[in-house]
Design a protein around this motif. Structure first.
Motif, short mmCIF file in Angstrom:
data_model
loop_
_atom_site.label_atom_id
_atom_site.label_comp_id
_atom_site.label_asym_id
_atom_site.label_seq_id
_atom_site.Cartn_x
_atom_site.Cartn_y
_atom_site.Cartn_z
N LEU A 1 4.36 -23.49 -13.83
CA LEU A 1 4.83 -22.41 -12.96
C LEU A 1 4.04 -21.14 -13.22
N LYS A 2 3.77 -20.85 -14.48
CA LYS A 2 3.00 -19.66 -14.81
C LYS A 2 1.64 -19.69 -14.12
N GLN A 3 0.95 -20.81 -14.17
CA GLN A 3 -0.36 -20.92 -13.52
C GLN A 3 -0.24 -20.78 -12.01
N LEU A 4 0.79 -21.37 -11.44
CA LEU A 4 0.99 -21.26 -10.00
C LEU A 4 1.23 -19.82 -9.58
N LEU A 5 2.12 -19.13 -10.30
CA LEU A 5 2.41 -17.74 -9.96
C LEU A 5 1.19 -16.85 -10.18
N LEU A 6 0.42 -17.12 -11.22
CA LEU A 6 -0.83 -16.36 -11.45
C LEU A 6 -1.80 -16.56 -10.28
N SER A 7 -1.82 -17.75 -9.71
CA SER A 7 -2.74 -18.02 -8.61
C SER A 7 -2.41 -17.22 -7.36
N PHE A 8 -1.21 -16.69 -7.28
CA PHE A 8 -0.81 -15.88 -6.12
C PHE A 8 -1.28 -14.43 -6.21
N VAL A 9 -1.62 -13.96 -7.40
CA VAL A 9 -1.86 -12.53 -7.62
C VAL A 9 -3.02 -12.00 -6.77
N GLU A 10 -4.21 -12.49 -6.97
CA GLU A 10 -5.37 -11.92 -6.28
C GLU A 10 -5.30 -12.07 -4.76
N GLY B 1 8.41 -17.16 -21.46
CA GLY B 1 8.72 -18.22 -20.50
C GLY B 1 9.59 -17.74 -19.36
N VAL B 2 10.06 -16.51 -19.41
CA VAL B 2 10.77 -15.90 -18.29
C VAL B 2 9.75 -15.02 -17.57
N PHE B 3 9.57 -15.27 -16.28
CA PHE B 3 8.54 -14.59 -15.51
C PHE B 3 9.16 -13.58 -14.56
N ILE B 4 8.51 -12.44 -14.45
CA ILE B 4 9.00 -11.36 -13.60
C ILE B 4 7.85 -10.91 -12.72
N PHE B 5 8.12 -10.78 -11.45
CA PHE B 5 7.10 -10.28 -10.55
C PHE B 5 7.61 -9.02 -9.86
N TYR B 6 6.68 -8.11 -9.64
CA TYR B 6 6.95 -6.81 -9.03
C TYR B 6 6.04 -6.70 -7.82
N GLU B 7 6.64 -6.46 -6.67
CA GLU B 7 5.87 -6.36 -5.44
C GLU B 7 6.28 -5.11 -4.68
N ALA B 8 5.31 -4.35 -4.21
CA ALA B 8 5.57 -3.21 -3.34
C ALA B 8 4.79 -3.43 -2.05
N TRP B 9 5.49 -3.27 -0.93
CA TRP B 9 4.93 -3.55 0.38
C TRP B 9 5.06 -2.33 1.28
N ARG B 10 4.09 -2.16 2.16
CA ARG B 10 4.08 -1.04 3.09
C ARG B 10 5.30 -1.09 4.02
N SER B 11 5.73 -2.32 4.38
CA SER B 11 6.85 -2.44 5.31
C SER B 11 7.47 -3.83 5.20
N HIS C 1 1.11 -21.11 1.72
CA HIS C 1 1.32 -21.33 0.29
C HIS C 1 2.64 -20.73 -0.19
N MET C 2 3.09 -19.66 0.46
CA MET C 2 4.37 -19.08 0.08
C MET C 2 5.52 -19.94 0.61
N GLN C 3 5.37 -20.48 1.80
CA GLN C 3 6.38 -21.39 2.35
C GLN C 3 6.51 -22.64 1.48
N ALA C 4 5.35 -23.18 1.05
CA ALA C 4 5.37 -24.36 0.18
C ALA C 4 6.06 -24.05 -1.14
N PHE C 5 5.75 -22.88 -1.71
CA PHE C 5 6.40 -22.51 -2.97
C PHE C 5 7.91 -22.40 -2.77
N TRP C 6 8.31 -21.73 -1.70
CA TRP C 6 9.75 -21.53 -1.47
C TRP C 6 10.48 -22.87 -1.35
#
Length: 106
Positions: free
Chosen positions: A21-30, A51-61, A73-78
């Motif tokens: 999961l860590k590798q998968l989530l890292l692959s989403f960053v760039e 082993g507990v992962f936290i993501f922070y996202e800020a979006w324009r809208s 890829h986000m639909q597949a992850f979900w």
């Protein structure tokens, strides 16, 4: 003008799937950072609880966040997230009251 929004998510993976999961989530960053409307996208691991992962996202809208979540890829992850997780993602949606000025990002 639309108001930026932020989300903070926490993922508690199954121990045997944490590294994967860590590798998968890292692959989403760039790729996510390159998306229109992405102001910030960061992936973290809890220092006190490895082993507990936290993501922070800020979006324009909300429209930009919705476009991100609609990507294949986000639909597949979900759809597959529970294969990796002990419990579902804990996501907190925030309203940003201190948005970045475009010049400050340069």
């Amino acid at each position: 003008m639309t108001q930026p929004l932020t989300l903070v998510g926490t993922a508690h993976p199954k121990p045997e799937r944490a590294a994967e999961l860590k590798q998968l989530l890292l692959s989403f960053v760039e790729p996510t950072r390159q998306e229109p409307g992405c102001l910030e996208y960061h992936f973290h691991e809890d220092r006190d609880e490895p082993g507990v992962f936290i993501f922070y996202e800020a979006w324009r809208s909300q429209v930009d966040l919705d476009a991100h979540l609609a990507l294949p890829h986000m639909q597949a992850f979900w759809e597959q997230r529970m294969d990796y997780l002990k419990s579902d993602l804990d996501i907190t949606f925030l309203t940003m009251h201190s948005p970045y000025e475009p010049a400050a990002r340069a």
